[in-house]
Write an enzyme that holds these catalytic residues in place. Structure first.
Site, PDB file in Angstrom:
ATOM      1  N   LYS A  80      38.178  47.117  42.597  1.00  0.00           N
ATOM      2  CA  LYS A  80      36.871  47.028  41.952  1.00  0.00           C
ATOM      3  C   LYS A  80      35.920  46.197  42.807  1.00  0.00           C
ATOM      4  O   LYS A  80      36.296  45.161  43.349  1.00  0.00           O
ATOM      5  CB  LYS A  80      37.039  46.393  40.566  1.00  0.00           C
ATOM      6  CG  LYS A  80      35.766  46.280  39.742  1.00  0.00           C
ATOM      7  CD  LYS A  80      36.071  45.667  38.379  1.00  0.00           C
ATOM      8  CE  LYS A  80      34.828  45.563  37.510  1.00  0.00           C
ATOM      9  NZ  LYS A  80      35.143  44.996  36.178  1.00  0.00           N
ATOM     10  N   SER A 149      33.368  47.753  32.458  1.00  0.00           N
ATOM     11  CA  SER A 149      32.680  47.722  33.739  1.00  0.00           C
ATOM     12  C   SER A 149      33.525  48.232  34.900  1.00  0.00           C
ATOM     13  O   SER A 149      33.007  48.452  36.005  1.00  0.00           O
ATOM     14  CB  SER A 149      32.229  46.292  34.045  1.00  0.00           C
ATOM     15  OG  SER A 149      33.356  45.430  34.175  1.00  0.00           O
ATOM     16  N   SER A 173      36.417  45.632  29.554  1.00  0.00           N
ATOM     17  CA  SER A 173      36.174  46.346  30.806  1.00  0.00           C
ATOM     18  C   SER A 173      37.407  46.947  31.463  1.00  0.00           C
ATOM     19  O   SER A 173      37.296  47.640  32.466  1.00  0.00           O
ATOM     20  CB  SER A 173      35.484  45.411  31.811  1.00  0.00           C
ATOM     21  OG  SER A 173      34.197  45.087  31.349  1.00  0.00           O
TER      22      SER A 173
END
Length: 432
Positions: A80, A149, A173
């Site tokens: 990420k 996210s 997330s």
């Protein structure tokens, strides 16, 4: 007979890791299959901020020619774009850091590399892991959100581009995008995996976690980052006692999500699982609102430099969140801490009667459109409490998009929570 490129991308990370450890599969062959999948699907899904096929293949050749590096020897990994990486820019989902190149890896990334993982590239995150989405689309239907996210990580694993990916959770997330993309997501207990080198949003909430295709996969990846090899030793006989918790948000779950949840409860009952209905106390339910305020207040402090020096590059949604955080007083923060301590005590007593709580992972199938990433309501409480939780896929809804259930264990019960989750996963697969 050698596995085809398609077959290789269908392997779970744990199955691939066993073949790689026995030298029955090369890192180059597995990576080549994943890269072909990326080339095929990335134009439609947009899961990656950047990836480097040449560099990844060079690392794969080194692994094949050298000694075994560790438990992650060979599986390709997505990271990420909230994590610092020494060989890829780290943009944190913001134009402020469009050309930012860290000198070092985040600690979690370095631990994965040390164990043999091949970092393919950086996956898309929302703006500073908040609510303004990036370009990523749901791998099951490109007109729908992948969640956030950790959008790119969940989508990359869901599309079989890579078998493993790193994510973070502050509200929902990991759990929500895992549910939307039909993969397993694991958020460990707060603080067990280092956050050094991960862009901070909320000091008391941010948690590093993992995406994979099964519980064994996320246990493998998370165990390396937590230096907890026992997480990889998942017995097959750990039948859990489950607290069935529909939560105060049950009416917000779609009919499809409610049916999937009740069907799962029925199947577990038929499997002989001890089930008990759990109604959360008002003190615990109130943590959902407390979580939102804690996150806003801590984000106001964590993003002080960006707010001071680059306000024009922050989205309106984030500016409003930070403005709200600026109004939350120190006294209010202390009240939240007292509220959390009381709720933890109440919920802790309940865990004497069950091993896991089970709730919906999200309100339903992934929302249509890419302007929102979905509502985090079903994970806020557990994130604030710092409890280990997993999303387990449980089928598809009427739009053909995945649905999931969330299982939650007591704080620091990650070893047992993973084992119980694997038992549930296997039982549901056998009876499907």
């Amino acid at each position: 007979m050698p596995l085809s490129s398609h077959d290789l991308t269908q392997l779970t990370a744990s199955a691939a890791a066993r073949l790689l450890q026995r030298r029955e599969l090369t890192a180059q062959a597995l990576l080549q299959a994943c890269l072909a999948c990326i080339e095929r699907h990335e134009p439609d899904i947009l899961a990656w901020r950047q990836y480097d096929a040449g560099r990844a293949m060079q690392l794969a050749r080194q692994l094949d020619q050298g000694p075994l590096r560790g438990p992650l020897h060979g599986p390709p990994l997505g990271v990420k774009d909230l994590f610092d990486t020494r060989d890829f820019p780290s943009g944190y989902g913001s134009p402020i850091y469009q050309h930012h190149q860290p000198v070092n890896d985040a600690a979690a990334v370095a631990l994965c590399r040390q164990a043999g993982a091949i970092v393919v590239g950086k996956t898309v995150t929302t703006e500073f892991a908040t609510f303004t989405p990036g370009p990523t689309r749901n791998p099951h239907n490109h007109q729908h959100t992948p969640g956030g996210s950790s959008s790119g990580s969940a989508a990359a694993v869901g599309a079989h581009m890579v078998p493993l990916a790193l994510g973070t959770q502050t509200a929902a997330s990991i759990i929500r995008p895992a549910a939307y993309c039909g993969v397993v997501g694991f958020k460990p207990s707060f603080g067990l995996i280092p956050r050094a080198g991960v862009k901070s949003l909320s000091e008391s909430l941010d948690t590093v976690g993992a995406f994979g295709r099964c519980v064994e996969d996320v246990a493998l990846l998370a165990s390396v980052m937590a230096n907890a090899p026992q997480w990889r030793e998942l017995p097959d006989d750990r039948k859990p006692r489950i607290g069935v918790c529909r939560t105060a948000h049950w009416d917000s779950a779609s009919p499809a999500a409610q049916r999937a949840f009740e069907t799962t409860v029925g199947r577990l009952h038929e499997a002989g699982v001890h089930l008990v209905d759990v109604t959360l106390t008002q003190a615990v339910c109130a943590l959902s609102q407390a979580h939102d305020e804690v996150m806003c207040a801590e984000a106001f402090k964590a993003l002080a430099d960006e707010r001071l020096n680059h306000p024009q590059l922050l989205s309106e949604r984030l500016q409003a969140m930070l403005e709200r955080g600026s109004r939350i007083t120190y006294e209010h923060t202390l009240q939240h801490r007292a509220q959390l301590a009381s709720a933890r005590h109440q919920l802790g007593r309940g865990f004497a009667d069950y091993d896991l709580l089970m709730t919906p992972s999200a309100c339903g199938e992934a929302e249509q459109g890419l302007e929102r990433t979905g509502d985090p309501m079903f994970s806020r409480i557990w994130s604030l409490m710092g409890l280990p939780s997993l999303n387990l896929p449980v089928g598809f809804g009427p739009q053909g998009l995945p649905l999931g259930i969330q299982v939650i264990g007591p704080v620091l019960s990650d070893t047992a929570t993973l084992a119980f989750a694997r038992w549930i996963e296997q039982k549901l697969a056998i009876d499907a």
